[in-house]
Design an enzyme around this catalytic site. Structure first.
Site, PDB file in Angstrom:
ATOM      1  N   LYS A  60       0.842  -1.144  -0.002  1.00 27.56           N
ATOM      2  CA  LYS A  60      -0.028   0.268   0.156  1.00 27.56           C
ATOM      3  C   LYS A  60       0.968   1.089   0.003  1.00 27.56           C
ATOM      4  O   LYS A  60       1.969   1.379   0.640  1.00 27.56           O
ATOM      5  CB  LYS A  60      -0.863  -0.114   1.151  1.00 27.56           C
ATOM      6  CG  LYS A  60      -2.058   1.173   1.251  1.00 27.56           C
ATOM      7  CD  LYS A  60      -2.624   1.059   2.683  1.00 27.56           C
ATOM      8  CE  LYS A  60      -4.045   2.078   2.641  1.00 27.56           C
ATOM      9  NZ  LYS A  60      -4.636   1.880   3.913  1.00 27.56           N
ATOM     10  N   SER A  72      -9.627  -0.378   7.417  1.00 26.63           N
ATOM     11  CA  SER A  72      -8.915  -0.345   6.006  1.00 26.63           C
ATOM     12  C   SER A  72      -8.628  -1.429   5.580  1.00 26.63           C
ATOM     13  O   SER A  72      -8.162  -1.446   4.392  1.00 26.63           O
ATOM     14  CB  SER A  72      -7.922   1.026   6.116  1.00 26.63           C
ATOM     15  OG  SER A  72      -8.688   2.063   6.126  1.00 26.63           O
ATOM     16  N   SER A  79      -9.485   1.855   3.403  1.00 29.63           N
ATOM     17  CA  SER A  79      -8.799   2.742   2.369  1.00 29.63           C
ATOM     18  C   SER A  79      -7.935   1.800   1.610  1.00 29.63           C
ATOM     19  O   SER A  79      -7.304   2.088   0.481  1.00 29.63           O
ATOM     20  CB  SER A  79      -8.127   3.765   3.256  1.00 29.63           C
ATOM     21  OG  SER A  79      -7.141   2.941   4.052  1.00 29.63           O
TER      22      SER A  79
END
Lengths: 100, 484
Positions: free
Chosen positions: B79, B178, B154
């Site tokens: 990420k 997330s 997210s």
């Protein structure tokens, strides 16, 4: 006690955000709705509850201090490599003291 | 054999038996990224040459007969909120669009030391603020199961990458759900450990008392393997726990029969009927595996969203003060003096959701409001944490839905931030309490496109072993593919 556009402008100033008028108009009802929602917490009597300021489970708390020893740190040129502006080995900013 | 179908363990076997090389495994994933990423938008940056070099290093180690570390040659997607030395790290924000970090996050450092091959950096909501990955400043990520729908957020890019077989494993970050929510939306496994289990060093800070780094995978075994590699004390993060790291993978087969599984009644209000049905079937399956199912109460659940959005935004407003156009990142091109430079830089560099949260956080910390909002939220946080401590005196793990509904359509929820926040109701509680949680697939919706549904398993602080044992037993019994 609703949040006014003037309040929004004041908070933006504190947060160093140069919000455009249309952003102020957009955020005002959204922030107002969220702040109204979080009032929900006032339904709870917390007068005898100590605030939870750290998350580590109490039994496994980590010793907070490490030995104070010299160690390698980031070389200056790497630390400066991402700066929008640099000069003579320093970060460069616009002048701090603003002229009257 | 399609190399992109392999799990981390499958890749290891292929390498050890010399059926494939690490370079072939890497190439196969890079090729799939090339074919699919345009449509899915999972990656913001693909580091082709760097990845191939790392894979070739693994092949050399194999040729020299050296012992292979646990993730040798396993491609991983990271990420884009975890800093990577020499590889652009944007946080999906304009303000860091060209930021090239000079160091690695500890989790990335440990993955690479374990032989993993970083394929690239994945899309997410800007600074991890969001539940759909639509808040990325660059592009939305699409759900690999239905391109009309969001992958969750997210960490949507990491979840979509693993779901679409662009990578067998990925790293994400979880502040209020997330990792767990996008894992549920994309039909993969995603977990966060106990707060402090994995070092946060090099995770770009959003809300420091809530942020976690954790893995995505297509099997519980792979998730356990990654967790073992990244977990453990790190002197660079004073909140990382000095607690021994068990061999999660070796312990996965532990007996779950006789365990007490708590089902909190507050988590079954206001969720979609199909989500409820699937989770109830999943719970029944745990009963068939010998667990004792017990109804429990977590009485402060209804206050968690309000509590979370005060604490998370307060911490965010403070953490994001560092983006001032001086040391790194974007600087506005025209301004009058220093203060105006800050304001114009931040206004142009941040997207709407980030600004909204900075504003909320600034407000709740501002003079005269601190006690009414921030201190109050910290007190309620203590009550929420206490709910879990009380529950875990009676049960070993807690099972809940991950999200009230499966993946929603792009654009469907963008206009009403409060509605978007309310959908985090089942994930923020564990974050506030600092306990570990894993999301595992638990069947799909009946009608096309058969969207995945996620079941959440929560455990007490440092109870990851038991949590993963339950997840593994559920997976093995066929729970991932639950049929109506």
């Amino acid at each position: 006690m609703g949040l006014t556009e003037e309040n929004v402008r004041h908070v933006a100033e504190l947060a160093h955000l140069d919000l455009a008028d249309e952003e102020v108009r957009k955020f005002q009802p959204q922030l107002d709705a969220i702040l109204a929602y979080v009032q929900k917490l006032n339904e709870l009597d917390t007068s005898n509850v100590p605030p939870m300021a750290q998350v580590l489970s109490p039994a496994k708390a980590t010793p907070p201090l490490r030995p104070d020893q010299m160690a390698e740190c980031l070389p200056r040129e790497l630390a400066l490599a991402n700066a929008p502006e640099q000069s003579a080995g320093f970060f460069k900013t616009p002048s701090v003291l603003e002229r009257e | 054999m399609d190399l992109t179908d392999l799990t981390a363990e499958g890749i290891r076997q292929a390498l050890v038996s010399r059926q494939s090389s690490a370079e072939e495994v890497c190439q196969a994933h890079l090729k799939r990224i090339e074919e699919k990423n345009g449509e899915i938008g999972a990656f913001l940056t693909v580091c082709t040459e760097r990845a191939l070099e790392q894979a070739q290093n693994v092949d050399r180690a194999i040729a020299e007969g050296r012992a292979l570390p646990p993730l040798a040659g396993v491609p991983v997607a990271v990420k884009d909120v975890l800093v990577t030395r020499g590889v652009r790290t944007t946080c999906a924000s304009r303000i860091l669009e060209n930021y090239v970090p000079p160091y690695h996050a500890t989790a990335v450092e440990r993955l690479e030391a374990a032989g993993a091959v970083v394929l690239g950096k994945t899309n997410c909501d800007e600074f991890a603020m969001g539940s759909s990955t639509e808040n990325s400043a660059f592009l939305p990520t699409r759900n690999p199961i239905d391109a009309e729908r969001v992958p969750g957020g997210s960490s949507g890019g990491s979840a979509a990458a693993v779901g679409a077989h662009l990578a067998p494993i990925a790293l994400g970050s979880d502040t209020g759900g997330s990792i767990r929510q996008p894992a549920a939306f994309c039909g993969v496994v995603g977990m966060m450990g106990t707060y402090g289990r994995v070092s946060r060093y090099g995770l770009v800070a959003f809300a420091s008392s809530l942020d976690h780094v954790g893995p995505f995978a297509r099997s519980v075994t792979d998730a356990a393997r990654v967790l073992k590699v990244i977990a453990g004390r790190d002197s660079a993060d004073s909140t990382s726990a000095d607690v021994p790291v068990p061999d999660y993978e070796a312990l996965l087969a532990g007996e779950i029969s006789g365990l007490k599984v708590g089902v909190p009644r507050e988590y079954f209000e206001g969720l979609s009927a199909e989500t409820g049905d699937n989770i109830e079937r999943g719970i029944r399956m745990l009963g068939e595996l010998g667990c004792r199912i017990e109804s429990i109460t977590l009485p402060h659940t209804a206050y968690s969203i309000a509590c979370y959005y005060i604490i998370a935004t307060a911490e965010a407003s403070s953490n994001l003060a560092r983006y001032d156009g001086v040391r790194y990142g974007f600087r506005a091109s025209s301004y009058e003096g220093l203060r105006d430079m800050y304001k114009k830089t931040r206004d142009a560099g941040f997207g709407a959701e980030v600004k909204r949260r900075i504003m909320l956080g600034t407000y709740v910390l501002s003079s005269g409001y601190y006690d009414a909002y921030y201190r109050k939220a910290q007190q309620v946080r203590a009550l929420i944490a206490r709910d879990f401590l009380n529950a875990f005196e009676k049960v070993d793990v807690i099972v809940t839905p991950v999200s009230p509904m499966p993946a929603f359509k792009l654009g469907e929820r963008l206009d009403d931030p409060l509605q978007m926040y309310l959908a985090d109701i089942y994930t923020v509680n564990a974050s506030l309490a600092g306990i570990p949680g894993v999301s595992v697939p638990c069947g799909r919706t009946r009608t096309a496109p058969h969207l995945p549904i996620g079941m959440q398993i929560l455990a007490p602080h440092f109870g990851e072993v038991r949590m993963l044992q339950v997840a593994r037993a559920f997976e093995k019994a066929g729970g991932f593919e639950l049929a109506g």
